[in-house]
Design a protein around this motif. Sequence first.
Motif, PDB file in Angstrom:
ATOM      1  N   LEU A  24       0.841  -1.189   0.000  1.00  0.00           N
ATOM      2  CA  LEU A  24       0.000   0.000   0.000  1.00  0.00           C
ATOM      3  C   LEU A  24       0.876   1.238   0.000  1.00  0.00           C
ATOM      4  CD1 LEU A  24      -2.950  -0.801   2.456  1.00  0.00           C
ATOM      5  CD2 LEU A  24      -3.008  -0.669  -0.040  1.00  0.00           C
ATOM      6  N   ASP A  25       0.538   2.182  -0.826  1.00  0.00           N
ATOM      7  CA  ASP A  25       1.313   3.422  -0.952  1.00  0.00           C
ATOM      8  C   ASP A  25       0.340   4.596  -0.953  1.00  0.00           C
ATOM      9  OD1 ASP A  25       3.309   5.249  -1.293  1.00  0.00           O
ATOM     10  OD2 ASP A  25       3.734   4.740  -3.385  1.00  0.00           O
ATOM     11  N   THR A  26       0.551   5.527  -0.036  1.00  0.00           N
ATOM     12  CA  THR A  26      -0.298   6.715   0.046  1.00  0.00           C
ATOM     13  C   THR A  26       0.488   7.931  -0.411  1.00  0.00           C
ATOM     14  OG1 THR A  26      -1.604   5.823   1.872  1.00  0.00           O
ATOM     15  CG2 THR A  26      -1.662   8.205   1.555  1.00  0.00           C
TER      16      THR A  26
ATOM     17  N   LYS B 236       0.415  12.076  -0.917  1.00  0.00           N
ATOM     18  CA  LYS B 236      -0.264  13.240  -0.360  1.00  0.00           C
ATOM     19  C   LYS B 236       0.023  14.471  -1.217  1.00  0.00           C
ATOM     20  CE  LYS B 236       0.045  11.461   4.367  1.00  0.00           C
ATOM     21  NZ  LYS B 236       0.551  11.722   5.751  1.00  0.00           N
TER      22      LYS B 236
ATOM     23  N   LYS C 266      -5.156  13.197  -0.399  1.00  0.00           N
ATOM     24  CA  LYS C 266      -4.323  11.998  -0.342  1.00  0.00           C
ATOM     25  C   LYS C 266      -4.992  10.896  -1.145  1.00  0.00           C
ATOM     26  CE  LYS C 266      -5.943  10.005   4.053  1.00  0.00           C
ATOM     27  NZ  LYS C 266      -5.496   9.528   5.372  1.00  0.00           N
ATOM     28  N   TRP C 267      -4.151  10.083  -1.777  1.00  0.00           N
ATOM     29  CA  TRP C 267      -4.606   8.980  -2.603  1.00  0.00           C
ATOM     30  C   TRP C 267      -3.895   7.717  -2.132  1.00  0.00           C
ATOM     31  CZ3 TRP C 267      -2.663  13.590  -4.484  1.00  0.00           C
ATOM     32  CH2 TRP C 267      -3.554  14.432  -5.147  1.00  0.00           C
ATOM     33  N   THR C 268      -4.637   6.651  -1.943  1.00  0.00           N
ATOM     34  CA  THR C 268      -4.047   5.384  -1.510  1.00  0.00           C
ATOM     35  C   THR C 268      -4.137   4.372  -2.642  1.00  0.00           C
ATOM     36  OG1 THR C 268      -4.656   5.815   0.792  1.00  0.00           O
ATOM     37  CG2 THR C 268      -4.097   3.547   0.211  1.00  0.00           C
TER      38      THR C 268
ATOM     39  N   THR D 161      -7.326   2.458  -4.368  1.00  0.00           N
ATOM     40  CA  THR D 161      -8.353   1.886  -3.493  1.00  0.00           C
ATOM     41  C   THR D 161      -9.676   2.607  -3.687  1.00  0.00           C
ATOM     42  OG1 THR D 161      -7.673   3.370  -1.687  1.00  0.00           O
ATOM     43  CG2 THR D 161      -6.641   1.195  -1.773  1.00  0.00           C
TER      44      THR D 161
END
Length: 217
Positions: free
Chosen positions: A80-82, A84, A120-122, A165
């Motif tokens: 998982l990579d978030t 910002k 932010k995008w996950t 996600t």
Amino acid sequence: MRKIYLWCGVGAIGAYAIASHLFFDADEHDLLQIKQMNAASAFHQPDPGDVYAFHNEHRSWSATPVCALHEAQAETSSDLDTLKGLNHWGAAINAALGSMNSATNASLFSVFQVRNAERKWTFEKFFRSSDLETPIDFKCLADANQKSTDPTWTVFVVDSVYEPTDQNMQPLVMFKKVPVQPIDCAPNCPGNMSLAEIVRSSRVAKIKHEWEMVMIH
């Protein structure tokens, strides 16, 4: 006269609302522009290590890969990579509104607040765990080098694929920053384009990037 002032006021608020949405927020176009990503829809089932060619004259990607740089047994990892995003200008506007000490502060903030100054995008990020330990298909490497000798094409290797996600977003592809190039002319082979020239974002995102309005990390 009062109606004129009223319409002017409404027009000013409307113009600000449009400007705040376009210039003072952080959105997916900023993500594409700054991280130099491409929409995965331009490619047929892209995987890390796939080699794709960009047609310099038509300014479009070939949807099918040239080849897969790694051998079949190479493993793909995921995590998982978030990411910002922060629009400095939009955040400054919100901070100024929030610092006002007056009875109208709440209503002013609700009207003039920049809704997406911070985002932010996950993603689930798919990648090769270690290129150094991943077996290379040397025939593919030779084919990629041969393709890149044609000044019509610029050839890149997929670094990672980002599956969001959030179902409202499309998957994204990140390429290795440097294109595949024969050793006799690297790193500036004739005809090669950079990812910054290739990425498809909005004109507004390009302006925001030039003015360093948005940071993504």
